[in-house]
Design a protein around this motif. Structure first.
Motif, PDB file in Angstrom:
ATOM      1  N   ASN A  18      83.379  44.722  38.872  1.00 50.63           N
ATOM      2  CA  ASN A  18      82.674  45.991  38.969  1.00 50.63           C
ATOM      3  C   ASN A  18      83.673  47.149  38.972  1.00 50.63           C
ATOM      4  O   ASN A  18      84.424  47.330  39.927  1.00 50.63           O
TER       5      ASN A  18
ATOM      6  N   VAL B 272      83.430  50.341  39.323  1.00 50.87           N
ATOM      7  CA  VAL B 272      83.291  51.362  40.372  1.00 50.87           C
ATOM      8  C   VAL B 272      83.918  50.858  41.670  1.00 50.87           C
ATOM      9  O   VAL B 272      84.724  51.545  42.306  1.00 50.87           O
TER      10      VAL B 272
ATOM     11  N   ASP C 298      84.010  50.382  49.566  1.00 53.82           N
ATOM     12  CA  ASP C 298      83.671  49.276  48.658  1.00 53.82           C
ATOM     13  C   ASP C 298      82.927  48.165  49.401  1.00 53.82           C
ATOM     14  O   ASP C 298      81.977  47.576  48.880  1.00 53.82           O
TER      15      ASP C 298
ATOM     16  N   PHE D 162      75.784  49.771  39.044  1.00 49.70           N
ATOM     17  CA  PHE D 162      76.903  50.670  39.367  1.00 49.70           C
ATOM     18  C   PHE D 162      77.265  51.449  38.103  1.00 49.70           C
ATOM     19  O   PHE D 162      77.583  50.842  37.083  1.00 49.70           O
ATOM     20  N   CYS D 163      77.228  52.779  38.170  1.00 47.62           N
ATOM     21  CA  CYS D 163      77.501  53.582  36.979  1.00 47.62           C
ATOM     22  C   CYS D 163      78.721  54.467  37.217  1.00 47.62           C
ATOM     23  O   CYS D 163      78.764  55.245  38.157  1.00 47.62           O
ATOM     24  N   ALA D 164      79.713  54.336  36.321  1.00 40.17           N
ATOM     25  CA  ALA D 164      80.979  55.040  36.511  1.00 40.17           C
ATOM     26  C   ALA D 164      80.845  56.538  36.257  1.00 40.17           C
ATOM     27  O   ALA D 164      81.511  57.330  36.897  1.00 40.17           O
ATOM     28  N   ASP D 165      80.002  56.915  35.298  1.00 39.55           N
ATOM     29  CA  ASP D 165      79.904  58.348  34.995  1.00 39.55           C
ATOM     30  C   ASP D 165      78.470  58.737  34.643  1.00 39.55           C
ATOM     31  O   ASP D 165      77.564  57.897  34.636  1.00 39.55           O
TER      32      ASP D 165
ATOM     33  N   ILE E  18      77.467  57.392  45.301  1.00 38.54           N
ATOM     34  CA  ILE E  18      78.022  56.276  46.084  1.00 38.54           C
ATOM     35  C   ILE E  18      78.359  56.618  47.530  1.00 38.54           C
ATOM     36  O   ILE E  18      78.565  55.728  48.341  1.00 38.54           O
TER      37      ILE E  18
ATOM     38  N   ASP F 195      78.948  57.046  40.446  1.00 38.64           N
ATOM     39  CA  ASP F 195      80.282  57.471  40.891  1.00 38.64           C
ATOM     40  C   ASP F 195      80.548  58.884  40.350  1.00 38.64           C
ATOM     41  O   ASP F 195      80.588  59.856  41.097  1.00 38.64           O
TER      42      ASP F 195
ATOM     43  N   SER G 205      84.951  58.520  43.222  1.00 37.86           N
ATOM     44  CA  SER G 205      86.034  57.607  43.631  1.00 37.86           C
ATOM     45  C   SER G 205      87.392  58.282  43.417  1.00 37.86           C
ATOM     46  O   SER G 205      88.345  57.973  44.121  1.00 37.86           O
TER      47      SER G 205
END
Lengths: 220, 471
Positions: free
Chosen positions: A5, A7, B66, B85-88, B244, B298, B302
């Motif tokens: 993952n 993130v 985390d 979970f999405c980074a952007d 998050i 996110d 982060s």
């Protein structure tokens, strides 16, 4: 999960210690949360000899609910009928599958189960009351569906004095003790409201325009 | 409305200051929100203890973020939710659109969610063929007006009721044109009827979350209208979008945040509806969604970890800093050119969107410190703003004039004798007959535009300090 993952991996790179140590710290913190700061105002009222139900009723009214007290379950049924008469309510009714909530069944069409949206009145059964905020706790179940809490214009809720607790933390153990966590737990404090037009307080936007709470004792 | 991509604070604040309608609307913030909070805090003598506990629990979450996210995801999935979970922003938008597509959705109802504003969800959903409808009254009004929110908890605070009436007449063309919309009640009744039909026919309901509880996988949603509950209960699919940092460890921690949130935000001891929900309807339950997705975003957060800006991740979006900001209550939210406004926005926007497009925001502050005093999470907002000012200066995002002015000041500051001489000369010149208060100060024109530097009386600071010490 951390490995695959991105993130969680990005977070992990910035954190101190090992992933195992962080997992252990979190698990410990969840299992043993620190002593909560409870509102002293509630304890002070109780020290004056008032009951939890008294404190609950006062604070719920402050939030715009109308609280009716009844000495016994039988008196609670009478109170429900009195509210029906005084407020000139009309059916259909969506109600909890609970004998106390059936008190108005001969006055209008009443059904249990999910609300359809065309019922002006909902009669629900609260699992608990929280004195510190005057909040009702309504728990989703076959007998007490969530839609009945929001679709009717008038919401009448029956609550036993014995089910009133002082603070949020006093209800959580009841929730934790369940084998299956219900999908929805609603803490309801007064009727639906908004301040979105010129920050002017208005009652009854999408949910109930009025909230009646019938708090009843055990008749002793 | 897409999220604004660039701030022009100086230009837009000037426009806002000249807008008398807007300034009249903003006055309500002082009477409603500030006074409301003051009354609530006065009734809770242990409020400072609660702030300490709130800040501590959020620090704990951030230290082990985390681990809390992993626990939350496992608990939520064990109760029927699917966690993404999405980074952007792009990742999050596409994930949500894919869920809507999978549901065969047309109409999508939405509860108020700042993170969906941040990721520009609505324009994307429209582009993909869906019809998103905002159901929070304030969000509904600004969606119809195609404006961004101007306040994180009162998105339409800049709109007067006459303007709401105009907006409703234009949008609800099927209703009789001669109807009376002159009162708050009439506007409310019309919005209720219009939106009720949408609630009942929506295919997907999207809400934000005020908290995510790691212990149980529940999300906590706090509203006053009940729209969030109709949005998450009636459609067959519920999508929760949350950033998050919304985690709290346990239900007990959620209680601490609840004690702070309503009091700090709207001056209520509790909002009307606080809902804890998780996953899909349980066996035997007769309502609630049959599918539930949690989209964790996110989008730059982060990257704040391990930096001095990590403190900002404690923010619970109550809006107290905004309500108490002397700059905000005079210019309103749109001058910030950003989704997040006021002090919290002036910190968050440069961090999420980049300082280059937001370089004026850290300067939209008088350093009065009131935001930090009222913040329920004890975030040192002025310190963070000051740090962003340093960075804006270092990256040369500030004006040439201000950098030159600071260079002159630094040059003098590093040479005490020269500084004292300059101060004495300056003071003497101002005391010359016919001189008087300084109305323009070279290289500090913005400062003197609204202030005069008065003629100094007596000696300078150093001379006075020396005299006092008998030197």
């Amino acid at each position: 999960m951390t490995d695959t993952n991105p993130v969680l991996a990005a977070i992990a790179r910035t954190r101190r210690g090992t992933a195992e140590a962080r997992a252990a710290a979190a698990a410990h913190r969840i299992a043993q949360p620190p002593q909560a700061t409870r509102l002293r105002a509630v304890a002070e009222e109780l020290a004056k000899g008032r009951s939890l139900a008294d404190v609950f009723a006062e604070i719920a009214e402050r939030a715009g609910a109308t609280v009716h007290r009844a000495a016994s379950p039988e008196a609670a049924a009478e109170t429900l009928r009195a509210i029906w008469r005084d407020k000139a309510l009309s059916g259909p009714i969506v109600r909890a599958d609970d004998p106390l909530c059936a008190a108005c069944d001969d006055l209008a069409e009443a059904h249990t189960g999910a609300a359809r949206g065309d019922e002006p009145v909902g009669i629900s059964r609260a699992a608990a009351g929280i004195a510190e905020t005057g909040s009702l706790v309504l728990v989703a179940a076959a007998e007490t569906p969530t839609t009945a809490n929001f679709l009717p214009e008038t919401h009448v809720v029956v609550l036993a004095e014995a089910d009133v607790v002082a603070a949020f933390e006093d209800f959580w153990p009841t929730l934790r003790a369940r084998n299956v966590l219900p999908r929805t737990v609603n803490l309801i404090t007064g009727p639906s409201r908004t301040g979105d037009i010129e920050l002017t307080l208005q009652i009854g936007v999408h949910g109930p325009r009025s909230l009646h709470i019938v708090v009843y004792g055990d008749g002793r | 409305m897409s999220a604004p991509t660039r701030s022009h604070f100086v230009r837009d604040a000037r426009g806002a200051l000249a807008d008398t309608k807007l300034r009249a609307a903003l006055l309500n913030i002082k009477t409603m929100f500030r006074n409301g909070r003051a009354r609530q805090v006065a009734a809770v003598p242990e409020f400072e203890e609660l702030r300490d506990a709130g800040a501590a629990l959020k620090r704990e979450v951030i230290d082990n973020l985390d681990a809390y996210l992993a626990r939350f995801a496992a608990e939520a999935e064990s109760r029927g939710a699917k966690v993404h979970f999405c980074a952007d922003a792009k990742d999050a938008r596409e994930t949500i659109a894919a869920i809507c597509r999978e549901q065969g959705a047309k109409l999508v109802t939405k509860g108020k969610s700042m993170v969906t504003e941040e990721i520009g969800l609505n324009p994307y959903l429209v582009e993909q063929g869906f019809t998103p409808v905002e159901t929070d009254l304030g969000e509904y009004i600004i969606q119809l007006r195609d404006e961004p929110p101007s306040h994180i908890i009162a998105p339409a605070v800049h709109v007067k009721k006459e303007q709401v009436a105009e907006t409703f007449r234009a949008a609800h063309a099927e209703l009789p044109p001669e109807r009376d919309l002159s009162t708050h009640d009439a506007l409310l009744a019309e919005a209720r009827a219009e939106l009720r039909a949408r609630f009942l026919s929506a295919d997907v309901g999207i809400t934000g979350a005020n908290m995510l509880v790691a212990e149980t996988g529940q999300m906590v949603l706090v509203t006053n209208e009940g729209n969030g509950d109709l949005t998450q209960t009636l459609p067959k699919c519920h999508v929760i979008v949350a950033s998050i940092e919304k985690l709290v460890p346990s239900l007990d921690d959620a209680a601490t945040v609840l004690r702070l949130l309503g009091r700090s935000a709207t001056g209520q001891h509790a909002s009307s509806y606080t809902t804890l929900s998780v996953g899909t309807r349980r066996e035997g339950e007769v309502d609630g969604p049959e599918t539930c997705h949690v989209v964790l975003v996110d989008n730059g957060r982060s990257a704040m970890l391990g930096t001095p800006f990590e403190d900002m991740l404690r923010c619970i979006r109550c809006g107290a800093c905004i309500n108490h900001c002397p700059v905000f209550v005079n210019v309103g939210g749109h001058a910030y050119g950003a989704v997040y406004v006021g002090p919290m926005g002036s910190v968050l926007t440069p961090l999420l969107r980049g300082l280059e497009s937001s370089a004026e925001l850290p300067f939209a502050c008088t350093m009065c410190g009131r935001c930090a005093e009222v913040c329920p999470m004890e975030i040192p907002l002025p310190d963070l703003l000051r740090r962003l000012r340093f960075e804006a200066h270092d990256h040369a995002y500030t004006s040439k004039t201000s950098r030159l002015g600071l260079a002159v000041w630094t040059f003098l500051g590093e040479r005490p004798k020269l500084m004292r001489l300059a101060a004495r000369l300056g003071g003497a010149m101002m005391r010359l007959p016919g001189a008087g208060a300084l109305r323009r100060w070279p290289l500090a024109g913005a400062w003197t535009a609204a202030r005069d530097l008065p003629v100094p009386e007596g000696g300078g600071f150093v001379a006075r300090a020396n005299a006092k010490n008998g030197d």
